[in-house]
Design a protein around this motif. Sequence first.
Motif, mmCIF file in Angstrom:
data_model
loop_
_atom_site.group_PDB
_atom_site.id
_atom_site.type_symbol
_atom_site.label_atom_id
_atom_site.label_comp_id
_atom_site.label_asym_id
_atom_site.label_seq_id
_atom_site.Cartn_x
_atom_site.Cartn_y
_atom_site.Cartn_z
ATOM 1 N N LYS A 62 -50.061 25.924 -7.970
ATOM 2 C CA LYS A 62 -50.788 26.093 -9.233
ATOM 3 C C LYS A 62 -51.834 27.199 -9.110
ATOM 4 C CE LYS A 62 -54.036 23.648 -12.265
ATOM 5 N NZ LYS A 62 -54.747 22.363 -12.478
ATOM 6 N N ASP A 63 -52.607 27.183 -8.037
ATOM 7 C CA ASP A 63 -53.646 28.204 -7.851
ATOM 8 C C ASP A 63 -53.036 29.597 -7.767
ATOM 9 O OD1 ASP A 63 -55.547 26.230 -7.859
ATOM 10 O OD2 ASP A 63 -55.780 26.159 -5.663
ATOM 11 N N HIS A 64 -51.933 29.712 -7.033
ATOM 12 C CA HIS A 64 -51.240 30.995 -6.929
ATOM 13 C C HIS A 64 -50.717 31.438 -8.290
ATOM 14 C CE1 HIS A 64 -48.492 34.119 -5.519
ATOM 15 N NE2 HIS A 64 -47.514 33.504 -6.146
ATOM 16 N N LEU A 65 -50.161 30.493 -9.036
ATOM 17 C CA LEU A 65 -49.600 30.803 -10.346
ATOM 18 C C LEU A 65 -50.679 31.316 -11.298
ATOM 19 C CD1 LEU A 65 -46.881 30.535 -11.932
ATOM 20 C CD2 LEU A 65 -47.772 28.374 -12.799
ATOM 21 N N MET A 66 -51.827 30.647 -11.331
ATOM 22 C CA MET A 66 -52.910 31.070 -12.224
ATOM 23 C C MET A 66 -53.401 32.472 -11.863
ATOM 24 S SD MET A 66 -55.229 27.703 -13.100
ATOM 25 C CE MET A 66 -55.730 27.404 -11.385
#
Length: 203
Positions: A62-66
Amino acid sequence: MSHDKALIFDLGNVVFKISFDYAFQYWAKATNANIQQIRDNYKFDEYYDRFEKSQITPNEFKDHLMEKLKIKLEGDAFEQGWNSIYDEIIPGASELLGTLKKSYRLIALTNTNAVHYPTWATKYAKTLEIFERVFSSHLMKHRKPEPAAYQFVLDYLQMPPAQTWFFDDHPPNIVAAEKMGINAVLVTSFEKMLDDMKQQGIT
């Protein structure tokens, strides 16, 4: 089991319809972002591959995606959008599987992750029950087109690759299966898959 041949099916866009654009639409609305920006920035990259093999956690993905999409997803917006990709069962797929099960061992082999898995396993439970076994990449820790993913299934089946057929909508996965000695069919539509099955003598 007396059946001496096996059919191995991918799931997304082979058995049921999926579209990542549903996720992009959800995230754009949730963050007041430009949907085209999200489409352009989204990539099926190394993080995605690692997520599908349970090498990173949902929060890490999720952090990478954001960071890649340049958006901030609050609350459960990531999960809600991520799980919105699932659409209806492809018309005729359940009936076809039910018929094929009378003559073949049916296996599913899908690339997936810890967030998606509970959603599709529940949503399509009735159809998935037709399969003898469903193999998921995040549980196997291997994903297509890695040879180990196919070998995992072959080891379970305990039959030669030549006695198996694999149906998938991604050309690299087909190429990899063929290198393993598996009979592989590229799925471009349900109707074309039916025609290809007839040509392979699968009824």
